[in-house]
Design a protein around this motif. Structure first.
Motif, PDB file in Angstrom:
ATOM      1  N   GLY B 152      38.575 -12.330  89.829  1.00  0.00           N
ATOM      2  CA  GLY B 152      38.204 -12.049  91.212  1.00  0.00           C
ATOM      3  C   GLY B 152      37.597 -13.262  91.897  1.00  0.00           C
ATOM      4  N   TYR B 153      37.874 -13.416  93.156  1.00  0.00           N
ATOM      5  CA  TYR B 153      37.388 -14.485  94.029  1.00  0.00           C
ATOM      6  C   TYR B 153      37.879 -15.879  93.652  1.00  0.00           C
ATOM      7  CZ  TYR B 153      34.759 -11.506  97.140  1.00  0.00           C
ATOM      8  OH  TYR B 153      34.443 -10.578  98.091  1.00  0.00           O
ATOM      9  N   GLN B 154      38.807 -15.959  92.699  1.00  0.00           N
ATOM     10  CA  GLN B 154      39.418 -17.256  92.409  1.00  0.00           C
ATOM     11  C   GLN B 154      40.294 -17.683  93.587  1.00  0.00           C
ATOM     12  OE1 GLN B 154      38.708 -19.231  89.715  1.00  0.00           O
ATOM     13  NE2 GLN B 154      37.172 -17.634  89.437  1.00  0.00           N
ATOM     14  N   ALA B 155      40.927 -16.689  94.228  1.00  0.00           N
ATOM     15  CA  ALA B 155      41.793 -17.001  95.369  1.00  0.00           C
ATOM     16  C   ALA B 155      40.973 -17.559  96.523  1.00  0.00           C
ATOM     17  CB  ALA B 155      42.562 -15.756  95.804  1.00  0.00           C
ATOM     18  N   LEU B 156      39.795 -16.979  96.758  1.00  0.00           N
ATOM     19  CA  LEU B 156      38.963 -17.465  97.863  1.00  0.00           C
ATOM     20  C   LEU B 156      38.436 -18.867  97.560  1.00  0.00           C
ATOM     21  CD1 LEU B 156      37.809 -16.641 100.650  1.00  0.00           C
ATOM     22  CD2 LEU B 156      35.727 -15.969  99.453  1.00  0.00           C
ATOM     23  N   ALA B 157      38.035 -19.082  96.289  1.00  0.00           N
ATOM     24  CA  ALA B 157      37.555 -20.406  95.899  1.00  0.00           C
ATOM     25  C   ALA B 157      38.649 -21.460  96.122  1.00  0.00           C
ATOM     26  CB  ALA B 157      37.120 -20.393  94.437  1.00  0.00           C
ATOM     27  N   LEU B 158      39.878 -21.071  95.810  1.00  0.00           N
ATOM     28  CA  LEU B 158      41.006 -21.973  96.029  1.00  0.00           C
ATOM     29  C   LEU B 158      41.252 -22.166  97.530  1.00  0.00           C
ATOM     30  CD1 LEU B 158      43.477 -23.481  94.782  1.00  0.00           C
ATOM     31  CD2 LEU B 158      44.718 -21.322  94.926  1.00  0.00           C
ATOM     32  N   ALA B 159      41.171 -21.056  98.274  1.00  0.00           N
ATOM     33  CA  ALA B 159      41.501 -21.084  99.702  1.00  0.00           C
ATOM     34  C   ALA B 159      40.620 -22.053 100.478  1.00  0.00           C
ATOM     35  CB  ALA B 159      41.390 -19.677 100.288  1.00  0.00           C
ATOM     36  N   VAL B 160      39.294 -22.056 100.184  1.00  0.00           N
ATOM     37  CA  VAL B 160      38.427 -22.939 100.969  1.00  0.00           C
ATOM     38  C   VAL B 160      38.716 -24.411 100.669  1.00  0.00           C
ATOM     39  CG1 VAL B 160      36.608 -21.232 101.312  1.00  0.00           C
ATOM     40  CG2 VAL B 160      36.501 -22.744  99.329  1.00  0.00           C
ATOM     41  N   ARG B 161      39.398 -24.665  99.550  1.00  0.00           N
ATOM     42  CA  ARG B 161      39.827 -26.050  99.282  1.00  0.00           C
ATOM     43  C   ARG B 161      41.153 -26.351  99.989  1.00  0.00           C
ATOM     44  NH1 ARG B 161      38.126 -25.098  93.313  1.00  0.00           N
ATOM     45  NH2 ARG B 161      36.156 -26.225  93.202  1.00  0.00           N
ATOM     46  N   LEU B 162      42.007 -25.315 100.076  1.00  0.00           N
ATOM     47  CA  LEU B 162      43.332 -25.517 100.683  1.00  0.00           C
ATOM     48  C   LEU B 162      43.267 -25.611 102.202  1.00  0.00           C
ATOM     49  CD1 LEU B 162      45.393 -22.865  98.661  1.00  0.00           C
ATOM     50  CD2 LEU B 162      45.463 -25.345  98.346  1.00  0.00           C
ATOM     51  N   GLY B 163      42.352 -24.847 102.805  1.00  0.00           N
ATOM     52  CA  GLY B 163      42.275 -24.793 104.262  1.00  0.00           C
ATOM     53  C   GLY B 163      43.068 -23.616 104.818  1.00  0.00           C
TER      54      GLY B 163
END
Lengths: 149, 614
Positions: B152-163
């Motif tokens: 859980g929340y791995q996608a969000l952690a990735l997203a804030v790096r991706l933009g």
């Protein structure tokens, strides 16, 4: 039935900021406490939200979860979802109507019992189901339903 | 713990305390909860404590989301072995703890196939691909750490790096389509909302699951609430919204409670609120409880309801992505669509496209109910044949019966006859056959159900739930309902079926909102495939034995086993015969109530026309 007094109503409604987005939650809170929406509550909610009384009344009248007349103390709710219908909900309704002496949607004159229906509770594998005060009873038959009363 | 940036979150996840080596998961789906899952859990925990199990960070016996096999509830599944126990009662608690929790052995007598206790080989689970439901049987939905431990929340952690741009791109490229019923491409909505002008934007989740016979959204909100919340957070980040609402059906109080708890947990960790993971992005989320109106599942009615008005739809000449909630750009999707978002952001669009069929990627949760052996909740790749779901997952027809039709898409959907069951479940092929996939309800209808009565049932439902704003829906449904009632009560006239069809088509063409336009689908599809039943009803005959007084019962002496079940059920003493002998019907006493029909497991009871109608 509890009589609505201004103090109780205020204590329920004071927690809500005076924005129209809170109209439905406020009416739901009153409904939970009194099992209906007293006239006083509709007027008070309208004042608190600076909305016309007609608008509050319209919302109160629109939603099934809100009632302008008191609901029974003990409510029998028959699920009328598709699975329940196919597996015999109409027979269960008939049995409860007979046992309670009420038609579907009615509350007994002394306010003790109510017979209602709901569209689906999502317990389809247990169909047909009846809830009594929120407690679910599955695989109902006419006989088992009458015993609940 | 408050996570200031993605690294802190990753560190925390990597250093979570270990879980017990063996765990029992008690199904907390709607069906199992109703049959006493809480008592079972308490009994298992008591036995575990008695046997001296010391709990480490978490308990060895926990509640979890819907395990799907509702017909065989209560259910328990185990980790790491993956056994599934059916029809479990409180009395089985000692044996389960003693054998499975302590020794890792299966309790064979509670398994569908004692020689193979593993869930993955069970015929119910075999054709399934559980992605959205992957945490059901692996987490306690009320424990925040369980969600983090399972990715859980791995996608969000990735997203804030991706933009935000890349997040929106991944959804668009994935081909994800709305799971609420329309199948509208999610990426197009995201793009429209992202490029819409305005500082204030909203994201909304539709959890107003009103279709009778459908409980996939309820199970999702109660089984993995944080997946929906993470999805909404990703959506808000991508389109630039800072406020979101989850609109939940009034009849689902547990869904409301779990979502509220999860939101508060996420706020405490800084995963909702100001400056999420140090990205500068802020997002607030709240739950709105519905008022018990089916029409609020329609997008514009839902927004009206959140605004504190009657839930009436409006004409959609302007899309909600431009002017939605409070006239601001709004991105509204079903809760299941939102739950797909973290998976796609994390695994990428190509991975998602490898599931399902070409123009219908991904998996979908279906609720399979009605006259089928195994009712339940199943997740399958889109494009799976209806037959696979009904026969393999559902185990086919009930004893002594045969399947006549499958109803898909809820009240706005249609009925398909058995000849059409090789159709794939997707958003494009079903409409050509006169139905829709809708939100994923599949209702199996057998020979004991009357198709005119089925149409009457849905019409009555829709008539009651019509918001009353436009005339075709408000008045048209009432007239259709009247004609259907006449047909089911032997009061119809020759030609009523044609009249019905004309009314139904007019309603489809003239109603204001999507629900009204599809409200005649049950009538249109049953007339299309079961025209003969309508004509028989015009003549006063119901072959299914459902419409009272419109048939007589005969017993096929070659098929009758002499069990006498029908005789016991007959309220008028019309069935005669003794001991193990073949039964007979005294037609003059038969009141044609149909009470006997469902009792026969040998198919020996047959309906026939009443003499005066021949």
């Amino acid at each position: 039935m509890t009589n609505p007094d201004q103090k109780t109503l205020n204590s329920i409604l004071d927690g809500y900021p005076g924005e129209p987005v809170n109209l439905l939650p406020m009416l739901q809170a009153v409904q939970t406490k009194f099992r209906y929406l007293p006239r006083e509550a509709i007027i008070l909610v309208a004042e608190k939200l600076s909305l016309p009384k007609s608008r509050v009344f319209a919302v109160a009248n629109f939603y099934r979860a809100l009632s302008l007349t008191p609901k029974g103390e003990k409510v029998f709710t028959v699920c009328q979802g598709t699975a329940c219908h196919l597996r015999g909900a109409p027979v269960v309704i008939g049995a409860l109507e007979k046992a309670l002496g009420l038609n579907l949607g009615q509350t007994s004159p002394d306010g003790r019992y109510g017979l209602e229906s709901v569209n689906c509770l999502g317990a389809c594998a247990l169909a047909p189901v009846v809830t009594v005060d929120g407690v679910l009873h599955g695989a109902m038959t006419a006989k088992k339903a009458a015993k609940l009363v | 713990m408050r996570f200031a940036d993605p690294d802190q979150l990753q560190d925390y996840c990597l250093n979570l305390p270990p879980v017990p080596p063996r765990r029992l998961w008690v199904c907390g789906g709607p069906g199992c909860l109703a049959s006493g899952a809480e008592d079972l859990l308490a009994a298992l925990r008591m036995e575990a404590t008695k046997s001296g199990l010391k709990d480490t960070a978490e308990l060895s016996c926990e509640p979890t989301g819907c395990l799907g096999l509702c017909q065989r509830g209560q259910l328990v599944t185990t980790e790491p072995d993956g056994y599934v126990y059916e029809k479990v009662s409180v009395e089985d608690a000692y044996e389960i703890v003693d054998q499975t929790l302590l020794a890792g052995l299966p309790v064979s007598r509670l398994c569908q196939d004692p020689s193979d206790p593993k869930a993955k080989n069970h015929p119910f689970y075999l054709p399934q691909k559980r992605l959205i439901m992957r945490r059901f049987g692996r987490i306690n939905p009320e424990r925040f750490d369980d969600y983090l431990r399972t990715g859980g929340y791995q996608a969000l952690a990735l997203a804030v790096r991706l933009g935000p741009e890349e997040v929106a791109f991944r959804i668009e490229a994935s081909g994800l389509r709305g799971r609420g019923g329309s199948g509208f491409p999610a990426g197009r909505k995201w793009k429209a909302c992202r490029t819409a002008e305005g500082d204030q934007k909203y994201v909304l989740a539709n959890g107003d699951e009103g279709d009778p016979g459908a409980f996939m959204n309820r199970s999702l909100m109660e089984g993995d609430p944080l997946a929906i919340i993470e999805g909404l957070t990703l959506g808000a980040y991508a389109v630039g919204a800072n406020q979101g609402y989850i609109y939940v059906r009034h009849e689902y109080p547990l869904s409301v409670a779990r979502l509220r708890l999860s939101i508060s947990n996420a706020e405490q960790c800084g995963l909702l609120g100001d400056n999420i993971l140090g990205s500068g992005f802020s997002f607030k989320l709240s739950v709105v409880e519905g008022g018990g109106a089916f029409v609020c599942g329609e997008s514009t009615a839902l927004m009206a309801s959140i605004e504190g008005r009657e839930g009436q739809p409006r004409v959609k000449y302007v899309r909600s992505t431009e002017r939605g909630l409070w006239d601001k750009p709004t991105l509204l999707q079903n809760v299941e669509t939102w739950a797909n978002v973290p998976l796609i952001v994390e695994n990428g669009p190509q991975w998602f496209k490898s599931l399902g069929s070409e123009s219908n990627p991904g998996t979908k949760i279906f609720s399979l109910v009605g006259q089928v052996r195994r009712s339940g909740l199943a997740e399958l790749p889109l494009g799976t044949k209806i037959r696979t779901v009904v026969e393999e997952v559902g185990g086919g027809h009930l004893p002594g019966r045969f399947i006549k039709a499958v109803q898909t898409g809820g009240p706005s959907g249609g009925c398909l006859p058995v000849s059409e069951l090789d159709l794939p479940l997707d958003f494009d092929r079903l409409p050509a056959a006169g139905t829709i996939m809708g939100s994923g309800g599949l209702i199996v209808i057998d020979d004991l159900s009357c198709m005119v009565d089925v149409a009457r049932y849905f019409t009555k439902f829709l008539m009651t739930e019509s918001c009353g704003k436009c005339l075709p829906c408000r008045e048209g449904l009432a007239v259709i309902d009247g004609l259907l009632n006449d047909l089911c009560q032997s009061k119809a006239q020759i030609g009523d079926t044609d009249k019905l069809k004309e009314l139904a088509l007019t309603l489809s063409e003239t109603a204001l909102c999507g629900l009204g336009q599809s409200a005649a689908n049950p009538v249109i599809s049953t007339i299309r495939y079961f025209h003969h039943e309508y004509i028989e009803h015009e003549q006063g005959y119901c072959r299914s034995g459902r419409c009272q007084g419109m048939f007589i019962v005969n017993i096929d002496s070659d098929l009758c086993s002499g069990c006498g079940a029908c005789q016991t059920a007959c309220p008028s003493g019309a069935i005669i015969g003794r001991e193990r002998k073949v039964r007979q019907v005294n037609t003059s006493k038969c009141i044609s109530c149909g009470a006997c029909l469902a009792t026969c497991h040998f198919g020996a009871l047959k309906t026939a026309r009443r003499a005066n109608h021949e």
